[in-house]
Design a protein around this motif. Structure first.
Motif, PDB file in Angstrom:
ATOM      1  N   LYS A 511     -17.679  -1.129   3.524  1.00  0.00           N
ATOM      2  CA  LYS A 511     -16.322  -1.673   3.142  1.00  0.00           C
ATOM      3  C   LYS A 511     -15.255  -1.549   4.132  1.00  0.00           C
ATOM      4  O   LYS A 511     -14.576  -2.448   4.226  1.00  0.00           O
ATOM      5  CB  LYS A 511     -15.824  -0.527   2.041  1.00  0.00           C
ATOM      6  CG  LYS A 511     -16.878  -0.838   0.757  1.00  0.00           C
ATOM      7  CD  LYS A 511     -16.572  -1.956  -0.269  1.00  0.00           C
ATOM      8  CE  LYS A 511     -17.468  -2.100  -1.366  1.00  0.00           C
ATOM      9  NZ  LYS A 511     -17.187  -3.370  -2.193  1.00  0.00           N
ATOM     10  N   ALA A 512     -15.265  -0.502   5.125  1.00  0.00           N
ATOM     11  CA  ALA A 512     -14.376  -0.354   6.118  1.00  0.00           C
ATOM     12  C   ALA A 512     -14.748  -1.399   7.190  1.00  0.00           C
ATOM     13  O   ALA A 512     -13.692  -2.009   7.760  1.00  0.00           O
ATOM     14  CB  ALA A 512     -14.556   1.233   6.675  1.00  0.00           C
ATOM     15  N   GLN A 513     -15.902  -1.750   7.429  1.00  0.00           N
ATOM     16  CA  GLN A 513     -16.200  -3.000   8.475  1.00  0.00           C
ATOM     17  C   GLN A 513     -15.743  -4.355   7.675  1.00  0.00           C
ATOM     18  O   GLN A 513     -15.077  -4.869   8.444  1.00  0.00           O
ATOM     19  CB  GLN A 513     -17.823  -2.897   8.425  1.00  0.00           C
ATOM     20  CG  GLN A 513     -18.356  -3.790   9.771  1.00  0.00           C
ATOM     21  CD  GLN A 513     -19.648  -3.845   9.821  1.00  0.00           C
ATOM     22  OE1 GLN A 513     -20.328  -3.060   9.164  1.00  0.00           O
ATOM     23  NE2 GLN A 513     -19.901  -4.599  10.867  1.00  0.00           N
ATOM     24  N   ASP A 514     -16.156  -4.456   6.479  1.00  0.00           N
ATOM     25  CA  ASP A 514     -15.415  -5.626   5.996  1.00  0.00           C
ATOM     26  C   ASP A 514     -13.985  -5.666   5.919  1.00  0.00           C
ATOM     27  O   ASP A 514     -13.365  -6.844   6.329  1.00  0.00           O
ATOM     28  CB  ASP A 514     -16.116  -5.937   4.572  1.00  0.00           C
ATOM     29  CG  ASP A 514     -17.383  -6.032   4.614  1.00  0.00           C
ATOM     30  OD1 ASP A 514     -18.139  -6.360   5.453  1.00  0.00           O
ATOM     31  OD2 ASP A 514     -18.014  -5.711   3.247  1.00  0.00           O
ATOM     32  N   PHE A 515     -13.404  -4.800   5.839  1.00  0.00           N
ATOM     33  CA  PHE A 515     -11.676  -4.738   5.932  1.00  0.00           C
ATOM     34  C   PHE A 515     -11.318  -4.920   7.259  1.00  0.00           C
ATOM     35  O   PHE A 515     -10.468  -5.818   7.281  1.00  0.00           O
ATOM     36  CB  PHE A 515     -11.268  -3.252   5.419  1.00  0.00           C
ATOM     37  CG  PHE A 515      -9.881  -3.172   5.253  1.00  0.00           C
ATOM     38  CD1 PHE A 515      -9.012  -3.798   4.370  1.00  0.00           C
ATOM     39  CD2 PHE A 515      -9.155  -2.523   6.116  1.00  0.00           C
ATOM     40  CE1 PHE A 515      -7.520  -3.744   4.378  1.00  0.00           C
ATOM     41  CE2 PHE A 515      -7.916  -2.211   6.254  1.00  0.00           C
ATOM     42  CZ  PHE A 515      -7.126  -2.727   5.323  1.00  0.00           C
ATOM     43  N   MET A 516     -11.961  -4.357   8.262  1.00  0.00           N
ATOM     44  CA  MET A 516     -11.544  -4.539   9.543  1.00  0.00           C
ATOM     45  C   MET A 516     -11.630  -6.043   9.969  1.00  0.00           C
ATOM     46  O   MET A 516     -10.901  -6.495  10.725  1.00  0.00           O
ATOM     47  CB  MET A 516     -12.319  -3.465  10.502  1.00  0.00           C
ATOM     48  CG  MET A 516     -12.136  -2.117  10.437  1.00  0.00           C
ATOM     49  SD  MET A 516     -10.258  -1.855  10.602  1.00  0.00           S
ATOM     50  CE  MET A 516      -9.923  -2.091  12.180  1.00  0.00           C
TER      51      MET A 516
END
Length: 576
Positions: A511-516
């Motif tokens: 989720k954090a990677q997608d957000f970044m």
């Protein structure tokens, strides 16, 4: 589960009313009266304390089709972890019920002379009867009505109090002259009772333990018609909590404006600051027929909303986690009858706990939040261990939970014992910096002492640990569980990916990677035209086969995590 038919508005009001108890109605204005508005900054913790449950805990629990939050612990770990979590929750809520039912009865007895144990018995029995007969649906709808009564009672007291004090300008002048308007206290010392960091960040962990993993709240999320409505109800709690907090703090300021020159505490008209609110109501509103009764109704509505939720959730977890696994063939009719008996039994136990609270001599607000911190913190830790750390195993979870509880109670009880022979001293230049200095015979709050600057008075060693602010108990307990649980899991062999039940781990890194990636793509290009062409070429390459493969992989992960199907994972549930 209220037939899974509840809409977001009654749910949000019920979610707010569950922990907006008589403790808050009585304790928060008294806190502001004696110490200033620093406590108001706990409202900052509501932001993360509700966003994280809305986007992480609710999707996990809702899509697993749970009835008890502690069924998750068995799906993620094992039966032993589930039983440990259930027993910990029962212990937490039984203790808190005693505080919640005793507080309004004590205040009413001190100010009006109404029989103390008569009020305790009346509250406990009325609440037990309608909870046992009506179930969760009755609890939620009575919470809605009780919330309206709570707001009406507080608002009436504030309006009349401002009028009696001489108007808004007079109230403002009095509270500013009395140093009751607190600024940002950025002192990083965790032993200071209330600072901005203590309330805004320590309060986040307290909110997560209440609105993220506490069965009383999870049961409401799961009773909503859809997952979207459960999330919306969590959003709608935020303004409700802010209004409730604002009304309580303003009431404390109005009380100070009326009594700044003639404090009932200093004159020994009352013996505890927790009696301050009802004394103010009976003193200032006695010439207005009906208004004292409205506030007493407000106080008991707050108490009933909390106690009924506790009864219902305790009956649910006892039934689902401790009884049903041993009697899988039990019919729904028999289960419903047994649940009503359990609710009644917990009601009787609540009355016994009220007597135990009677023996304690502490601020009810601090006592209640300390209980939630000492027990709710380790519970939050074991849920976070399972949801965010795939390598955590059952041994690590049990060891971490037990160790976290032991450490939390060691610090909490140690702090309580060391502060028994103390009084609260308020510094005039910072209303919330309190120091414990001892004289056991004094029960009043000193408000005009000189600032404490003696470095030697600061606690050292174990006393420094015992002096940790009660608002950090939850953060300390949850962090201890996570750290110890991870270490033990690594030593005993981390859990393999194939051993995890589907939907029990939140893909935080993905989720954090997608957000970044979304942030990077949304950035405007500010270079030369050649640089822009190069960036454009890179983006086209990223959207080529490699980018397509990455997007496909992320989509597959999203499909395997928390599927929105109606398949229940409780088929994996075992019994001892």
């Amino acid at each position: 589960m209220a037939d899974k038919s509840m809409k977001c508005l009654p749910l949000s009001l019920s979610l707010m009313a569950t922990f907006q108890s008589a403790v808050a109605i009585v304790g928060t204005p008294a806190e502001v009266f004696t110490s200033g508005t620093q406590y108001w900054f706990i409202g900052c913790s509501y932001i993360l304390g509700l966003l994280i449950p809305a986007h992480i805990f609710i999707p996990v629990f809702y899509r697993l089709h749970l009835t008890s939050a502690y069924q998750y612990l068995e799906l993620r770990f094992c039966k032993a972890v589930r039983i440990c979590g259930t027993l910990t929750f029962i212990f937490q809520m039984v203790i808190y019920m005693g505080v919640g039912i005793y507080t309004p009865a004590l205040a009413l007895n001190a100010v009006t002379g109404f029989h103390l144990w008569g009020a305790v018995l009346a509250t406990g029995l009325v609440c037990t009867i309608y909870t046992a007969l009506g179930g969760l649906k009755a609890v939620i709808w009575t919470d809605v009505f009780q919330t309206v009564v709570m707001f009406a009672g507080q608002l009436a007291v504030i309006i009349v109090g401002v009028h009696q004090a001489g108007g808004l300008s007079h109230v403002w002048r009095k509270v500013t002259e009395g140093n009751r308007i607190s600024g940002f206290d950025l002192n990083p010392d965790p032993t200071v009772r209330h600072t901005f960091w203590t309330l805004a960040f320590g309060g986040v962990f307290l909110m997560l333990s209440l609105y993220g993993v506490n069965q009383t709240q999870v049961q409401r999320y799961l009773s909503s018609r859809t997952e979207k409505e459960a999330v919306m109800s969590c959003y709608m709690v935020f303004p409700c909590l802010q209004i409730a907090l604002g009304l309580s703090c303003v009431m404390g300021l109005v009380m100070f404006a009326c009594y700044s020159d003639n404090s009932p505490l200093d004159n020994r008209y009352i013996t505890s600051k927790d009696q301050m609110v009802l004394y103010f109501v009976m003193d200032m509103l006695q010439g207005f027929p009906g208004l004292p009764g409205l506030f007493v109704a407000c106080l008991f509505s707050a108490s009933l909303s909390t106690i009924s939720s506790a009864f219902n959730s305790l009956a649910t977890v006892t039934m689902e986690d401790l009884i049903k696994p041993h009697y899988p063939s039990m019919t729904e009719t028999r289960a419903a009858q047994l649940a009503k008996i359990l609710a009644f039994a917990y009601g009787i136990l609540c009355l016994a706990m009220a007597y135990a609270v009677h023996l304690m001599k502490s601020s009810v607000l601090q006592a209640a939040l300390s209980i939630f911190g000492m027990v709710g913190g380790p519970l939050l830790g074991v849920f976070c261990l399972g949801i965010f750390f795939p390598l955590a195993n059952s041994t690590g979870a049990v060891t971490g939970l037990v160790a976290g509880l032991v450490m939390s109670f060691w610090i909490g009880i140690g702090g309580f014992v060391t502060q028994i022979p103390s009084i609260i001293t308020v510094r005039p230049d910072n209303c919330t910096d309190m120091a414990a200095t001892g004289n056991a015979t004094m029960a009043t709050v000193t408000t005009a002492m000189a600032p404490i600057t003696d470095e030697a008075s600061k606690p050292v060693g174990l006393h420094a640990l015992y002096s940790l602010s009660y608002m950090w108990y939850s953060a300390f307990g949850s962090s201890a569980v996570i750290l110890i649980g991870l270490v033990v899991s690594l030593v005993t062999g981390p859990m393999k990916e194939g051993e995890l039940s589907a939907g029990t781990v939140y893909p935080l890194m993905d989720k954090a990677q997608d957000f970044m990636q979304k942030l990077v793509k949304s950035k405007p290009c500010r270079g030369s035209s050649a640089e822009q062409r190069q960036i454009g070429t890179c983006q086209e390459q990223g959207n080529g086969p490699v980018g397509t493969e990455r997007n496909t992989r992320n989509e597959e992960e999203r499909e395997t995590f928390l599927p929105l199907s109606q398949v229940s994972y409780l088929e994996q549930e075992t019994s001892v």
